[in-house]
Enzyme design. Structure first.
Site, PDB file in Angstrom:
ATOM      1  N   ARG A 118      75.644  19.563  14.141  1.00  0.00           N
ATOM      2  CA  ARG A 118      74.657  19.953  15.113  1.00  0.00           C
ATOM      3  C   ARG A 118      73.567  21.078  14.225  1.00  0.00           C
ATOM      4  O   ARG A 118      73.421  22.125  14.731  1.00  0.00           O
ATOM      5  CB  ARG A 118      75.321  20.766  15.997  1.00  0.00           C
ATOM      6  CG  ARG A 118      76.422  21.608  15.707  1.00  0.00           C
ATOM      7  CD  ARG A 118      76.517  22.373  17.121  1.00  0.00           C
ATOM      8  NE  ARG A 118      77.636  23.427  16.870  1.00  0.00           N
ATOM      9  CZ  ARG A 118      77.852  24.278  17.588  1.00  0.00           C
ATOM     10  NH1 ARG A 118      77.343  24.576  18.673  1.00  0.00           N
ATOM     11  NH2 ARG A 118      79.046  25.098  17.370  1.00  0.00           N
ATOM     12  N   ASP A 145      77.527  16.543  20.875  1.00  0.00           N
ATOM     13  CA  ASP A 145      75.987  16.093  21.250  1.00  0.00           C
ATOM     14  C   ASP A 145      75.203  16.987  20.417  1.00  0.00           C
ATOM     15  O   ASP A 145      73.862  16.692  20.502  1.00  0.00           O
ATOM     16  CB  ASP A 145      76.034  16.765  22.836  1.00  0.00           C
ATOM     17  CG  ASP A 145      76.635  18.128  22.787  1.00  0.00           C
ATOM     18  OD1 ASP A 145      76.541  18.941  21.907  1.00  0.00           O
ATOM     19  OD2 ASP A 145      76.559  18.931  23.643  1.00  0.00           O
ATOM     20  N   GLY A 146      75.640  17.587  19.347  1.00  0.00           N
ATOM     21  CA  GLY A 146      74.470  18.095  18.345  1.00  0.00           C
ATOM     22  C   GLY A 146      73.986  19.370  18.789  1.00  0.00           C
ATOM     23  O   GLY A 146      72.821  20.142  18.358  1.00  0.00           O
ATOM     24  N   ARG A 193      80.663  24.960   1.199  1.00  0.00           N
ATOM     25  CA  ARG A 193      82.130  25.362   1.515  1.00  0.00           C
ATOM     26  C   ARG A 193      83.214  24.746   0.674  1.00  0.00           C
ATOM     27  O   ARG A 193      82.963  23.798  -0.160  1.00  0.00           O
ATOM     28  CB  ARG A 193      82.180  24.682   3.199  1.00  0.00           C
ATOM     29  CG  ARG A 193      80.955  24.913   3.841  1.00  0.00           C
ATOM     30  CD  ARG A 193      80.897  23.957   5.181  1.00  0.00           C
ATOM     31  NE  ARG A 193      79.779  24.082   6.033  1.00  0.00           N
ATOM     32  CZ  ARG A 193      79.471  24.968   6.897  1.00  0.00           C
ATOM     33  NH1 ARG A 193      80.629  25.454   7.602  1.00  0.00           N
ATOM     34  NH2 ARG A 193      78.247  24.939   7.569  1.00  0.00           N
ATOM     35  N   ASP A 207      86.453  24.217   5.994  1.00  0.00           N
ATOM     36  CA  ASP A 207      85.203  24.103   6.036  1.00  0.00           C
ATOM     37  C   ASP A 207      84.335  25.262   6.667  1.00  0.00           C
ATOM     38  O   ASP A 207      83.117  25.195   6.727  1.00  0.00           O
ATOM     39  CB  ASP A 207      84.850  22.667   7.342  1.00  0.00           C
ATOM     40  CG  ASP A 207      85.598  23.012   8.438  1.00  0.00           C
ATOM     41  OD1 ASP A 207      86.779  23.034   8.430  1.00  0.00           O
ATOM     42  OD2 ASP A 207      84.970  22.720   9.548  1.00  0.00           O
ATOM     43  N   ASN A 208      85.083  26.011   7.047  1.00  0.00           N
ATOM     44  CA  ASN A 208      84.521  27.342   7.669  1.00  0.00           C
ATOM     45  C   ASN A 208      84.855  28.589   6.413  1.00  0.00           C
ATOM     46  O   ASN A 208      84.580  29.723   6.727  1.00  0.00           O
ATOM     47  CB  ASN A 208      84.975  27.878   8.886  1.00  0.00           C
ATOM     48  CG  ASN A 208      84.749  26.726   9.960  1.00  0.00           C
ATOM     49  OD1 ASN A 208      83.771  26.076   9.758  1.00  0.00           O
ATOM     50  ND2 ASN A 208      85.187  26.857  11.160  1.00  0.00           N
TER      51      ASN A 208
HETATM   52  P1  AMP Z   1      83.054  24.387  13.880  1.00  0.00           P
HETATM   53  O1  AMP Z   1      84.262  24.299  14.674  1.00  0.00           O
HETATM   54  O2  AMP Z   1      81.819  24.758  14.530  1.00  0.00           O
HETATM   55  O3  AMP Z   1      83.212  24.873  12.647  1.00  0.00           O
HETATM   56  O4  AMP Z   1      82.753  22.739  13.702  1.00  0.00           O
HETATM   57  C1  AMP Z   1      83.678  21.753  13.043  1.00  0.00           C
HETATM   58  C2  AMP Z   1      82.910  20.496  12.901  1.00  0.00           C
HETATM   59  O5  AMP Z   1      82.432  19.873  14.121  1.00  0.00           O
HETATM   60  C3  AMP Z   1      81.500  20.575  12.190  1.00  0.00           C
HETATM   61  O6  AMP Z   1      81.493  19.379  11.317  1.00  0.00           O
HETATM   62  C4  AMP Z   1      80.426  20.685  13.246  1.00  0.00           C
HETATM   63  O7  AMP Z   1      79.318  20.239  12.511  1.00  0.00           O
HETATM   64  C5  AMP Z   1      81.110  19.740  14.152  1.00  0.00           C
HETATM   65  N1  AMP Z   1      80.557  20.099  15.370  1.00  0.00           N
HETATM   66  C6  AMP Z   1      80.767  21.249  16.130  1.00  0.00           C
HETATM   67  N2  AMP Z   1      80.101  21.422  17.634  1.00  0.00           N
HETATM   68  C7  AMP Z   1      79.496  20.245  17.596  1.00  0.00           C
HETATM   69  C8  AMP Z   1      78.476  19.638  18.500  1.00  0.00           C
HETATM   70  N3  AMP Z   1      78.199  20.213  19.612  1.00  0.00           N
HETATM   71  N4  AMP Z   1      77.797  18.263  18.148  1.00  0.00           N
HETATM   72  C9  AMP Z   1      78.331  17.747  16.996  1.00  0.00           C
HETATM   73  N5  AMP Z   1      79.056  18.279  16.101  1.00  0.00           N
HETATM   74  C10 AMP Z   1      79.467  19.358  16.246  1.00  0.00           C
HETATM   75 MG    MG Z   2      82.149  25.248  10.974  1.00  0.00          MG
END
Ligand code: AMP
Ligand code: MG
Length: 473
Positions: A74, A106-107, A164, A233-234
């Site tokens: 997203r 949903d991005g 990352r 990944d973070n």
């Molecule tokens: P995060 O927990 O934000 O570090 O995200 C973990 C993974 O989920 C990453 O690949 C993000 O791009 C993906 N992601 C998080 N939220 C969304 C969303 N609303 N739509 C699509 N991908 C998401």
């Molecule tokens: Mg992340």
């Protein structure tokens, strides 16, 4: 570099309005945007002529489990800016629509989490902790369905880079050694150019990443910051704090504090953060084996030795930072114990973490009256104060000098959880940003006392706890 991303465009959103623009950051980055063009640009509705937006691929260990394909689901990288001083930054939109990596998502991003990231990343910056920063927050007339329908928003984020640990894992897991090498070469050129000509540059690169992470985590610990989702990944190679989700600052001191609703087992609790960083760095090390030595056993020995240094480097940073928090600059034997003793009495009485150090730093003004007032049973603290005063008094004026040092490092204002929630609630439910602005102005100057601002430095009322945060995805 081809193979590291997919070209894709942000989604068009309805009626974008810039609710917050970080003009001092824009100035530092030498970014000039006409206010009329800002809503289009910072929502992704308008793409600059020479830009080609993209979503980066990466993998990652999430709560210890490997996911081979995550990527920007997203977010869209718009491009890079180079400042007058020659520093290079990525500019990325977050919440800007689906990409080839969205999987079931949903991005989108909701207004609440966007404001939260804006506030907390700015607080980290003001505290002197490496972090991505927020350039703009845009709200739209679209909605995002979470537990209920929420206003959709887009955040513009600026980062030293988005490389990352998980980016390395993505290619290593596919056996694409050449790509891992290309990525390492790129990361070295971008962040550690001084290593470029070294024969052992990949090992040296690993050592540098370890050093930066050890420092970063010690800095988090020193302000009571809990990231909440320290997945690989973070974690970025540049050593910045990234991906503000369910993160929060600790209120009362309790080493096992966890805020995130999804962190059921407390993997990412306050006290576990150094261990987790160490574990994440081991995952990075595994991706570098083929680069470090053609003989894998030799490579593993070298990488392990580098990794084994993490606890000591972390400890060194931790003691330096906590030493400053109690006014000790030249660490000696016994200082570590002194700090641990204080933390222990704070934990027993669940004393407010930020205020304990802040009040102690006013010892030269009130002889510790306010500090002692934080504890119900202050007998044990009185004993600690005696040892502390003995430690910092060497020459005349030593207590004053220690207190002024402490006032420079112990913040008065942090983004207190109840204040963050209040600011978000008001913005989302009432479309007002007064509470957000007031909080932002305090956390942007965390060390300067502002008259009449006690409510920003006071712990939340009992009824606010327990506090739980959500990923907000
Ligand atoms: P995060 O927990 O934000 O570090 O995200 C973990 C993974 O989920 C990453 O690949 C993000 O791009 C993906 N992601 C998080 N939220 C969304 C969303 N609303 N739509 C699509 N991908 C998401
Ligand atoms: Mg992340």
């Amino acid at each position: 570099m081809a193979g590291f991303y997919e070209a894709c465009s942000p989604e068009i959103v309805s009626s974008p309005r810039v609710i917050r623009f970080n003009s001092s950051l824009a100035e530092a980055l030498d970014i000039h945007v006409d206010p009329e063009d800002a809503p289009g640009i910072f929502s992704g509705n308008v793409i600059a002529q020479n830009a080609s937006p993209l979503a980066q691929c990466y993998a990652g260990h999430q709560f210890g489990q490997f996911s081979p394909r995550l990527g920007d689901g997203r977010a869209h990288l718009l491009g890079e800016v180079i400042t007058k001083r020659g520093e290079r930054f990525d500019v990325q939109l977050k919440g800007s629509g689906r990409t080839p990596f969205s999987r079931g998502g949903d991005g989108k991003a909701a207004l609440g989490p966007v404001l939260r990231e804006y506030l907390i990343s700015e607080a980290m910056w003001a505290l002197g902790i490496p972090t991505t920063r927020s350039l703009a927050a845009v709200v739209t007339d679209d909605v995002v369905i979470r537990e209920t329908a929420k206003p959709r928003a887009v955040l513009t984020r600026v980062a030293a880079s988005h490389i990352r640990v998980g980016t390395f894992e993505y290619f290593a897991a596919r056996g694409e050694v050449e790509k891992v090498k290309q990525l390492a070469d790129y990361a070295i050129a971008r962040h550690f150019s001084e290593l470029n000509n070294r024969e052992d540059k990949y090992l040296a690169f690993y050592r540098e990443v370890i050093k930066r992470q050890a420092r970063l985590i010690a800095q988090w610990m020193s302000v009571g910051f809990i990231h909440g989702v320290m997945n690989t990944d973070n974690m970025v190679i540049s050593g910045e704090t990234i991906d503000y989700g369910p993160c929060a600052f600790m209120d009362y001191f309790s080493p096992d504090t966890v805020f995130s609703s999804i962190d059921t087992y407390g993997r990412y609790a306050y006290e576990n953060q150094p261990k987790i960083a160490h574990w994440n760095l081991a995952q990075l090390g595994r991706t570098l084996i083929a680069l470090v030595d053609p003989e894998s056993t030799v490579a593993i020995d070298k990488l392990s030795e580098a990794l084994d240094a993490f606890p000591a480097i972390y400890e060194e940073n931790w003691i330096e930072l906590f030493g400053q928090k109690i006014g000790v600059a030249d660490i000696q034997d016994g200082d570590q114990q002194l700090i641990h003793d204080l933390l222990q009495v704070m934990a027993v009485e669940k004393v407010d973490f930020t205020n304990a150090f802040l009040k102690l730093s006013r010892f030269s003004i009130d002889d510790g009256k306010e500090f002692l007032g934080l504890f119900i049973n202050n007998d044990s603290v009185k004993g600690w104060i005696e040892s502390w005063v003995k430690r910092i008094s060497g020459s005349s004026g030593a207590v004053d000098a220690a207190c002024s040092m402490m006032q420079r490092v112990n913040p008065i204002y942090i983004p207190r959880n109840h204040k963050v929630e209040e600011a978000i609630h008001e913005a989302v439910e009432e479309k007002r940003f007064d509470a957000f602005d007031a909080l932002l102005s305090h956390i942007q100057e965390p060390f300067r006392n502002i008259e009449g601002s006690d409510s920003f430095a006071t712990p939340a009322p009992e009824a606010f706890f327990p506090y739980v945060t959500f990923c907000g995805t």
